[in-house]
Design a protein around this motif. Structure first.
Motif, short mmCIF file in Angstrom:
data_model
loop_
_atom_site.label_atom_id
_atom_site.label_comp_id
_atom_site.label_asym_id
_atom_site.label_seq_id
_atom_site.Cartn_x
_atom_site.Cartn_y
_atom_site.Cartn_z
N VAL A 1 1.62 -9.97 -14.21
CA VAL A 1 1.51 -10.86 -13.05
C VAL A 1 0.16 -11.59 -13.16
CG1 VAL A 1 1.38 -11.01 -10.53
CG2 VAL A 1 2.95 -9.37 -11.61
N SER A 2 0.25 -12.90 -13.40
CA SER A 2 -0.97 -13.71 -13.50
C SER A 2 -1.33 -14.17 -12.09
CB SER A 2 -0.73 -14.95 -14.37
OG SER A 2 -0.11 -14.57 -15.57
N PRO A 3 -2.50 -13.78 -11.61
CA PRO A 3 -2.82 -14.07 -10.21
C PRO A 3 -3.15 -15.54 -9.96
CG PRO A 3 -4.63 -12.88 -11.25
CD PRO A 3 -3.56 -13.01 -12.28
N ILE A 4 -2.68 -16.00 -8.80
CA ILE A 4 -3.05 -17.32 -8.30
C ILE A 4 -4.09 -17.12 -7.21
CG2 ILE A 4 -2.19 -19.30 -6.95
CD1 ILE A 4 0.52 -18.80 -8.44
N SER A 5 -3.89 -16.04 -6.45
CA SER A 5 -4.91 -15.69 -5.47
C SER A 5 -4.96 -14.17 -5.32
CB SER A 5 -4.62 -16.35 -4.12
OG SER A 5 -3.51 -15.72 -3.52
N LEU A 6 -6.14 -13.70 -4.97
CA LEU A 6 -6.35 -12.26 -4.80
C LEU A 6 -7.24 -12.11 -3.58
CD1 LEU A 6 -7.32 -9.87 -7.70
CD2 LEU A 6 -8.41 -9.67 -5.50
N GLY A 7 -6.76 -11.38 -2.59
CA GLY A 7 -7.57 -11.29 -1.39
C GLY A 7 -7.47 -9.95 -0.70
N GLU A 8 -8.39 -9.73 0.21
CA GLU A 8 -8.35 -8.53 1.02
C GLU A 8 -8.15 -8.97 2.46
OE1 GLU A 8 -10.99 -4.78 2.34
OE2 GLU A 8 -10.89 -6.75 3.23
N ALA A 9 -7.38 -8.16 3.18
CA ALA A 9 -7.21 -8.55 4.57
C ALA A 9 -7.39 -7.33 5.44
CB ALA A 9 -5.84 -9.13 4.79
#
Ligand SMILES: Cc1cc2nc3c(=O)[nH]c(=O)nc-3n(C[C@H](O)[C@H](O)[C@H](O)COP(=O)(O)O)c2cc1C
Length: 187
Positions: free
Chosen positions: A179-187
């Motif tokens: 899985v190539s990330p487009i976005s990576l975030g924490e919520a």
């Protein structure tokens, strides 16, 4: 009978997220959170993540898979390509991965695209698995209804005998996704 969970609450106070406190490289940030969580010993399977794909009926479907590797290209998991998730990815490779690490009061949500890893990568990982898991992959038709448990167990025993002293070939329908990330975030 009362089933509401109105009073099931806690306050989340274990740290805040600010631009200053996060690494400018998202993967590096993921790595430090991952090890922080692993070192805390408070989560059994830190690498368990929910993979969400879009089903044929247009609805999202999430299920747990295990993260087996991550690097500058993205996040890797392994599965049966003929499973529901495999078929969904074939049609729409937009996926989401999410981790929930309760003891850290943290979740990570990754949006990206999935593609099959190379045969070499899949074969290497396949052979790194315990022999029982390799044989399991030979007999298991993931996502399909098992006709008869006895047949499955008989097949398993026959294969155990057949491959007692031999390498087990990786099934063609089994392998990895990156899985190539487009976005990576924490919520
Ligand atoms: C803790 C845990 C880890 C799992 N890891 C994997 C995995 O790495 N790969 C996999 O194909 N299925 C894994 N599964 C099973 C999947 O959740 C799922 O049931 C299966 O892959 C079939 O999904 P599908 O029909 O949506 O394709 C795991 C399940 C659990 C509970």
């Amino acid at each position: 009978m009362k089933d509401d969970l109105y009073n099931s609450r806690k306050s989340y106070e274990k740290g805040e997220l600010s631009k200053k406190s996060v690494d400018s490289n998202p993967l590096q940030q993921f790595r430090s959170w991952f090890y922080e969580c692993q070192d805390s010993g408070g989560v059994d399977e830190v690498n368990a993540m929910t993979l969400t794909t879009i089903d044929f009926d247009g609805f999202p479907r999430g299920r747990v898979v295990l993260l087996k590797k991550y690097d500058e290209f993205g996040f890797y998991f392994y599965t049966n390509y003929n499973s529901e998730k495999g078929k969904s990815i074939e049609v729409n490779n937009k996926v989401s991965l999410s981790f929930f690490w309760p003891n850290m009061e943290r979740q990570v949500i990754i949006k990206g695209t999935a593609q099959k890893t190379s045969k070499v990568d899949s074969t290497n990982y396949f052979h790194s698995r315990p022999k029982g898991s390799q044989i399991g992959a030979l007999v298991s038709d993931q996502s399909s209804v098992i006709k008869n448990r006895d047949i499955l167990e008989r097949q398993l025993k026959e294969l155990e005998v057949e491959y007692e002293n031999k390498d087990i070939p990786k099934p063609a329908n089994w392998g990895g996704y990156l899985v190539s990330p487009i976005s990576l975030g924490e919520a």
